[in-house]
Structure formats: structure tokens, C-alpha cells
Design an enzyme around this catalytic site. Sequence first.
Site, PDB file in Angstrom:
ATOM      1  CG  ASP A   1      -0.151  -0.004   2.535  1.00 54.62           C
ATOM      2  OD1 ASP A   1       0.826  -0.759   2.627  1.00 54.62           O
ATOM      3  OD2 ASP A   1      -0.529   0.728   3.469  1.00 54.62           O
ATOM      4  CD  GLU A   2      -0.754   4.865   2.977  1.00 52.72           C
ATOM      5  OE1 GLU A   2       0.167   4.611   3.789  1.00 52.72           O
ATOM      6  OE2 GLU A   2      -1.779   5.479   3.290  1.00 52.72           O
ATOM      7  CB  VAL A   3       4.025   2.101  -3.747  1.00 54.06           C
ATOM      8  CG1 VAL A   3       5.457   2.100  -4.298  1.00 54.06           C
ATOM      9  CG2 VAL A   3       3.679   0.743  -3.143  1.00 54.06           C
TER      10      VAL A   3
END
Length: 462
Positions: A104-106
Site C-alpha cells: 500500500d501507499e507506494v
Amino acid sequence: MFPYEGRLVNLRAKNCYDKIELQRFLRGAIKLGFEIIPLIQTFGHMEFVLKQKEFYHLREDPKYPDSICPTKIESQMLIKEMLIQMVNFHKNISPLKFIHIGCDEVFHINKCYECSRENFSNTDIFIKHIRKIKQIVEDINPETTVLIWDDMFRSIKLKSWNEIGYFNKIQTVYWDYGANSSVSHVNLLKYHRKFDNIWIATAFKGADGRLSTIPNLKNRFLNHLNWLKLIANYKFGGETNFHSFVGIILTGWSRYSHFDPLCELLPASIPSLLLNLLLIRKFNEGHLSYNNDIKEMEFRTFFNKYLQTDFSDSLHCVIHDIEKTNYSSCIFDGCELYNYLSEFLKIHENVIYYFESEKHGLSSLQYYANQKNLINTNNAVMNMKLCNGTLHELFDVERKLLVVMSQYYGNDTIEEYINAKMFHLKYKLEGSMKLLKDLMGVRAFETSLKHLKWDSTVLESH
């Protein structure tokens, strides 16, 4: 917290689990009927790895230690070794059905030279990476299915999504932690077409702000209730059968990222966890089946009708309203910590009031003391008593927290949490005390009209 070994030993936290301790914990959880699903970050949120000098060069962007370059061979070898240690540790205790690989949230992707020269889109790079991770997991243990957060898929347009192949042995987890649901039916349909199963993820703590001290029970309850209302008897367009979501993950975050402060502590969050587990039990019993009255029911009405009695009995206290209840009279593991944190929040509220309210206005002290060298000495005496008394209250709560937190946490965590909570309040109060003391001496004040001079002969002549 995982006790990495060998080349990865520096990835251990100072207070990581001892291997024997962790094995004992996992076996105990399994005996109680829990199925363990470890989570390991393999793309974004990798600060715990990329902050290290030996892995610094694997960052996608040198300025940001959260995202790893997926193209470098060394990155893939590193992630493989992390997965080997994690999977083998767990499967030696019990069969490992699932592992969560994060992703997530790369925030930084397709930035470095190695990635950009491939001439792939961000989506291509992301999909290619997660398929590699899935294959690594399958090579280590063919019985393990990969779970992955969904947020990096959300922005992929339908046309591009339709060109992506099916994700074998990968299942996505759609997370939404808000009190007001913002779930996209389009994205759910996208996932339905490409994954064997869809999970959902809620938050019983850790979603009310980076500095939150105690979960906002109303927000946490609404997050779960709105999710359950949405998935109850859910149908995808063009299908006649209800869709069965495979599972609900109640997340409980302790930090927003590796470098952020601790937010809500687990022991003080037990009421939120308990309430929402009771809600899910009602869901499983069919109380949220397709019934317009229930789906449209206001949350207080729903709580009073279906949950109030069970929730009150579980906490050994009477709860009439989840918004206004004071849990200080309740009994649960963590209630003492909850009560001391409630005391801290009251002091915090008072300090904000002292500095920002029109009545006290301590926020103006700095300006008038440093720029004008002026002070209202009558108010100064009152404000010194106020600051001194509040500091003593703060020190008292600090002593209580030190004792009660030692039941749950090591010294490093206790020191970090308490100092982070107390620092800005002490800074304000102690700084104001020093200013007030410095200005309290007997002295004359300069006039603001400096160009006028007092002529005593004028009065004498009269």
C-alpha cells in the site's frame, strides 16, 4: 518486531520478539482458535529497511526511505530473504494459509534510472512486482496465498484494468477507515473480475489522527457499521447471486509510518475493539441482512437495539451512549491506562484553553514580553499559579503512566510515548513560567510614546 537473522539481523527492532517467545505466543494463539496471517512490507512502507546504510542504495528515490526499487536484482534478493525467514518461521509452527505482502501507499515508483529505462508505466511496474512476490512466496510454500492492500489498484482505469491478466493465488484487501464510507463500487467490480476473493479492512484504532490518544468510538463504530451495511447481501451488476466477501480485517495501527509517533495504544483501545467485534457477530447472525429498516437505521438506534446490553455486560458498566460515555467506571484489561490517558487529555484540553481562549490569552505573553517588555502583574501572579498547578497535574499523570505502561511495554516504548505526549505541553507551561518570573521584578515601564518627555516644571509653576 520480527527476529530476522543472518544478513537481515539489522532489520530487527531493538525490542523485537525473542524467537522462543514468539513461537510460544503463536502456539498459544493457535490453541485458542486463531489463524495467524503475518504481514510483511515488500514495496512501500519499507523505512525499517531502507533507513539502514547497507540498504540505502535500494531506495526508488534517494530522498525517501519508504519505497524500494523493484527493478534492482538486489532488491528482489532482499525481499526474497525476508519472505523465506518469515514464511519458514510460521509454517514450522502451523500451516501458513495466507501471508499479507503490504504494497500500500507506494508513494515513489518509476523514479530511478533502473526503473525508468525499462519504459514501463507505473501500473506495469507495480503489477510486475507483485507477481514476482507472489511467485517467491509460492516457491517457498505452494500452500500459501498472498493478500495485498488494494489502494494502488484504485486509480487504474477500466480499459487498462481489462488488459491485466488474472491474479492467481493473490487476493486483494479493500481498506477504508473513514466514518463515512467512500468505497468505490467500480473498484469492487474490478477486483471481482480479477481476484478469487475480496477482503475488506476496517480500523478499530489508528485512523483518527497521527497524534490520537484514544479511539473516537463513534467514528470507529460508524466505519464498521457502514462497511457491513454495504456488503450485506451485496450484488455485482448483472449477477443474481449475493457476493460473499471472504473476510474482514479489523486493523489497529500504532503508527502511520515508521517515522511517525505512536498513536492509540492497544490496551486503551479495548472498548473499540470489543464493540466492533460484537457488531460483526451481529452481522454474522444475520441482523444486517437485506432489511431497509436496518440499513437506514441511525447508528445510535442500532446500537441501543442490538448492542447496548452486550457491550455494557462485557465492560461491566452501564453504557447508554457510545459518544458520551465515560469508561472510567468500566472494567477491562487496559481500563487503568485508559483512565490515566483520559486525565492527560483533560489537561491537554485545559492547556489549549489557557493559551488560546480570550479569557486567559497566554498565547499573547510571548509577544508582549519579548517585543514590548510589558506585563500585567496582577494577571501574571494568577497565570503563574495556573501554569505551576497544571505542571504538577501533568507530572502526576506522567508518574501514573510510567507505572501502568510497564505492564504492557518495554522501557524504550514507554519513554518515547510519554515524552512525545508531554513535550509540547511542558514546553508551553515551563516556557511561560520562565517568562513570567523574569518579568515579575519591581521596575518602571518605558512609555510607548518615546518622543514625549515629562516636564516637572510645568506642574511646579501651577
